[in-house]
Scaffold this active site. Structure first.
Site, PDB file in Angstrom:
ATOM      1  N   ASP A 150     -90.533  27.836   1.557  1.00 50.18           N
ATOM      2  CA  ASP A 150     -89.587  26.719   1.640  1.00 50.18           C
ATOM      3  C   ASP A 150     -89.720  25.854   0.388  1.00 50.18           C
ATOM      4  OD1 ASP A 150     -88.022  25.250   4.279  1.00 50.18           O
ATOM      5  OD2 ASP A 150     -88.378  24.060   2.472  1.00 50.18           O
ATOM      6  N   ILE A 151     -88.582  25.422  -0.151  1.00 51.83           N
ATOM      7  CA  ILE A 151     -88.578  24.630  -1.383  1.00 51.83           C
ATOM      8  C   ILE A 151     -89.132  23.223  -1.153  1.00 51.83           C
ATOM      9  CG2 ILE A 151     -86.280  23.559  -1.215  1.00 51.83           C
ATOM     10  CD1 ILE A 151     -85.721  24.579  -4.049  1.00 51.83           C
TER      11      ILE A 151
ATOM     12  N   GLN B 237     -80.791  21.175  11.546  1.00 52.96           N
ATOM     13  CA  GLN B 237     -80.360  22.392  10.835  1.00 52.96           C
ATOM     14  C   GLN B 237     -79.423  22.007   9.701  1.00 52.96           C
ATOM     15  OE1 GLN B 237     -78.443  25.395  13.277  1.00 52.96           O
ATOM     16  NE2 GLN B 237     -78.579  26.938  11.645  1.00 52.96           N
TER      17      GLN B 237
ATOM     18  N   HIS C 173     -82.519  31.318  10.499  1.00 54.49           N
ATOM     19  CA  HIS C 173     -83.803  31.483   9.809  1.00 54.49           C
ATOM     20  C   HIS C 173     -84.906  30.880  10.665  1.00 54.49           C
ATOM     21  CE1 HIS C 173     -81.980  27.665   8.659  1.00 54.49           C
ATOM     22  NE2 HIS C 173     -83.202  27.170   8.565  1.00 54.49           N
TER      23      HIS C 173
ATOM     24  N   HIS D 263     -88.569  29.057  10.651  1.00 53.83           N
ATOM     25  CA  HIS D 263     -89.593  28.359   9.868  1.00 53.83           C
ATOM     26  C   HIS D 263     -90.958  28.800  10.389  1.00 53.83           C
ATOM     27  CE1 HIS D 263     -87.001  25.017   8.188  1.00 53.83           C
ATOM     28  NE2 HIS D 263     -86.236  25.418   9.174  1.00 53.83           N
TER      29      HIS D 263
HETATM   30  P1  5GP Z   1     -82.946  23.994   8.281  1.00 51.61           P
HETATM   31  O1  5GP Z   1     -82.948  22.528   7.957  1.00 51.61           O
HETATM   32  O2  5GP Z   1     -81.537  24.567   8.175  1.00 51.61           O
HETATM   33  O3  5GP Z   1     -83.624  24.384   9.557  1.00 51.61           O
HETATM   34  O4  5GP Z   1     -83.827  24.678   7.172  1.00 51.61           O
HETATM   35  C1  5GP Z   1     -83.394  24.887   5.870  1.00 51.61           C
HETATM   36  C2  5GP Z   1     -84.633  24.939   5.006  1.00 51.61           C
HETATM   37  O5  5GP Z   1     -84.293  25.555   3.788  1.00 51.61           O
HETATM   38  C3  5GP Z   1     -85.203  23.547   4.664  1.00 51.61           C
HETATM   39  O6  5GP Z   1     -86.539  23.469   5.116  1.00 51.61           O
HETATM   40  C4  5GP Z   1     -85.075  23.476   3.154  1.00 51.61           C
HETATM   41  O7  5GP Z   1     -86.183  22.824   2.544  1.00 51.61           O
HETATM   42  C5  5GP Z   1     -84.978  24.920   2.747  1.00 51.61           C
HETATM   43  N1  5GP Z   1     -84.203  25.148   1.532  1.00 51.61           N
HETATM   44  C6  5GP Z   1     -82.996  24.595   1.221  1.00 51.61           C
HETATM   45  N2  5GP Z   1     -82.558  25.060   0.037  1.00 51.61           N
HETATM   46  C7  5GP Z   1     -83.504  25.935  -0.401  1.00 51.61           C
HETATM   47  C8  5GP Z   1     -83.611  26.739  -1.583  1.00 51.61           C
HETATM   48  O8  5GP Z   1     -82.746  26.770  -2.460  1.00 51.61           O
HETATM   49  N3  5GP Z   1     -84.744  27.494  -1.706  1.00 51.61           N
HETATM   50  C9  5GP Z   1     -85.718  27.507  -0.736  1.00 51.61           C
HETATM   51  N4  5GP Z   1     -86.782  28.301  -0.969  1.00 51.61           N
HETATM   52  N5  5GP Z   1     -85.645  26.763   0.391  1.00 51.61           N
HETATM   53  C10 5GP Z   1     -84.543  25.990   0.546  1.00 51.61           C
END
Ligand code: 5GP
Length: 115
Positions: free
Chosen positions: A30-31, A93, A99, A101
């Site tokens: 995760d970034i 999200q 995805h 985590h």
């Molecule tokens: P969500 O919030 O949809 O459950 O998770 C999305 C995740 O993707 C977040 O934890 C965010 O930090 C990660 N993320 C967003 N953009 C990027 C990216 O360009 N590269 C990586 N490696 N992670 C990303």
């Protein structure tokens, strides 16, 4: 629909730190990590917005996501981890391409989520 960030990562249009890949999933760091180990396991299929859609449509792919999370957690964190699927914007999200985590290390006892 436009490609998700994860589809762009799968297609190597956006760089990322890939920790595992096979024909069905990719796993990246995760970034914006919320724990010392914070990996994302992403099915390559762009068709499912969330884990419930994935479970209903392709239970074996969901099982593969979970098995991949387990094996990465063993490799990166001794096999103990949290597995989180955010579902819906109000639940945090931000990317509507399913995805998992995988969070491990330094997590507080008793909290629901690591972040
Ligand atoms: P969500 O919030 O949809 O459950 O998770 C999305 C995740 O993707 C977040 O934890 C965010 O930090 C990660 N993320 C967003 N953009 C990027 C990216 O360009 N590269 C990586 N490696 N992670 C990303």
């Amino acid at each position: 629909m436009a490609d998700s960030i994860f589809t762009k990562i799968i297609n190597r249009e956006i760089p990322s730190e890939i920790v595992f890949e096979d024909e069905r999933v990719i796993a990246i760091r995760d970034i914006n990590p919320q724990a010392p180990v914070h990996l994302l396991v992403v099915p390559k299929a762009p068709d499912y917005q969330n884990v419930a859609e994935l479970a209903a449509a392709d239970a074996s792919l969901l099982a593969h996501v979970v098995a991949t999370a387990q094996s990465l957690a063993e490799e990166h964190a001794g096999g103990q981890y949290r597995l989180i699927f955010n579902t819906g914007a109000e639940a945090g999200q931000t990317i509507f391409h399913v995805h998992a985590h995988v969070l491990a290390g330094g997590l507080e006892e008793g909290t629901l989520a690591g972040n």
